[in-house]
Design a protein around this motif. Structure first.
Motif, mmCIF file in Angstrom:
data_model
loop_
_atom_site.group_PDB
_atom_site.id
_atom_site.type_symbol
_atom_site.label_atom_id
_atom_site.label_comp_id
_atom_site.label_asym_id
_atom_site.label_seq_id
_atom_site.Cartn_x
_atom_site.Cartn_y
_atom_site.Cartn_z
ATOM 1 N N PRO A 142 -6.200 -1.977 4.911
ATOM 2 C CA PRO A 142 -5.155 -2.495 5.807
ATOM 3 C C PRO A 142 -4.725 -3.922 5.484
ATOM 4 N N GLU A 143 -5.566 -4.680 4.784
ATOM 5 C CA GLU A 143 -5.214 -6.065 4.461
ATOM 6 C C GLU A 143 -4.276 -6.159 3.258
ATOM 7 N N ARG A 144 -4.089 -5.074 2.567
ATOM 8 C CA ARG A 144 -3.258 -5.070 1.351
ATOM 9 C C ARG A 144 -1.784 -5.245 1.708
ATOM 10 N N GLU A 145 -1.053 -5.920 0.840
ATOM 11 C CA GLU A 145 0.369 -6.178 1.069
ATOM 12 C C GLU A 145 1.155 -4.870 1.070
ATOM 13 N N ASP A 146 2.183 -4.831 1.922
ATOM 14 C CA ASP A 146 3.004 -3.627 2.066
ATOM 15 C C ASP A 146 3.657 -3.212 0.745
ATOM 16 N N ASN A 147 4.125 -4.186 -0.027
ATOM 17 C CA ASN A 147 4.798 -3.823 -1.283
ATOM 18 C C ASN A 147 3.824 -3.189 -2.281
ATOM 19 N N ARG A 148 2.578 -3.600 -2.247
ATOM 20 C CA ARG A 148 1.588 -3.017 -3.168
ATOM 21 C C ARG A 148 1.208 -1.604 -2.737
ATOM 22 N N THR B 101 6.634 4.897 -2.728
ATOM 23 C CA THR B 101 7.497 4.972 -1.558
ATOM 24 C C THR B 101 8.078 3.597 -1.274
ATOM 25 N N SER B 102 8.746 3.456 -0.151
ATOM 26 C CA SER B 102 9.392 2.189 0.201
ATOM 27 C C SER B 102 8.486 1.331 1.084
ATOM 28 N N VAL B 103 8.792 0.049 1.094
ATOM 29 C CA VAL B 103 8.075 -0.879 1.980
ATOM 30 C C VAL B 103 8.334 -0.500 3.434
ATOM 31 N N VAL B 104 9.535 -0.040 3.734
ATOM 32 C CA VAL B 104 9.873 0.377 5.101
ATOM 33 C C VAL B 104 8.956 1.520 5.545
#
Length: 120
Positions: free
Chosen positions: A88-94, A101-104
């Motif tokens: 859960p601590e990982r960045e959304d873009n990664r 998939t998309s960041v959204v």
């Protein structure tokens, strides 16, 4: 007679699904399992297979005869949720890149799971 030293065996693990094998050299510090692997039901799985299995689990509960599009969406959603829960601590873009998939989509998964990113 020359003295021989015992060489510790090479540590290796094989994924039960894709049969990829990870090995550590004999003189390296050996973990119980490679960092991204898990043992489930006595079987070892690499991260790629764990993601695939999560996607397949996302198909459970879909009606028989669901469209290919609905099946793909359910699998993608389940893979993203797996990855958000895994780190859960990982960045959304990664996470998005790892799940193709998309960041959204990652942000929506975080909201569904109540694991919103602490980053601005």
């Amino acid at each position: 007679m020359p003295e021989t030293t015992a060489v510790p065996p090479v540590a290796d693990w094989t994924c039960a699904r894709c049969e990829v094998t990870v090995s550590w050299m004999a003189d390296a510090e050996r973990p119980h399992l490679p960092a991204t692997w898990s043992e489930e039901g006595g079987q070892l799985y690499c991260l790629a297979c764990r993601r695939d299995r999560a996607g397949e689990a996302g198909l459970e509960g879909l009606e028989d005869g669901s469209s290919a599009e609905n099946r793909q969406k359910a699998q993608s959603r389940a893979r993203v949720e797996f990855e958000v829960k895994r780190r859960p601590e990982r960045e959304d873009n990664r996470i998005a890149k790892a799940c193709h998939t998309s960041v959204v989509a990652v942000r929506k998964a975080r909201v569904r799971l109540g694991l919103q990113s602490k980053r601005p």
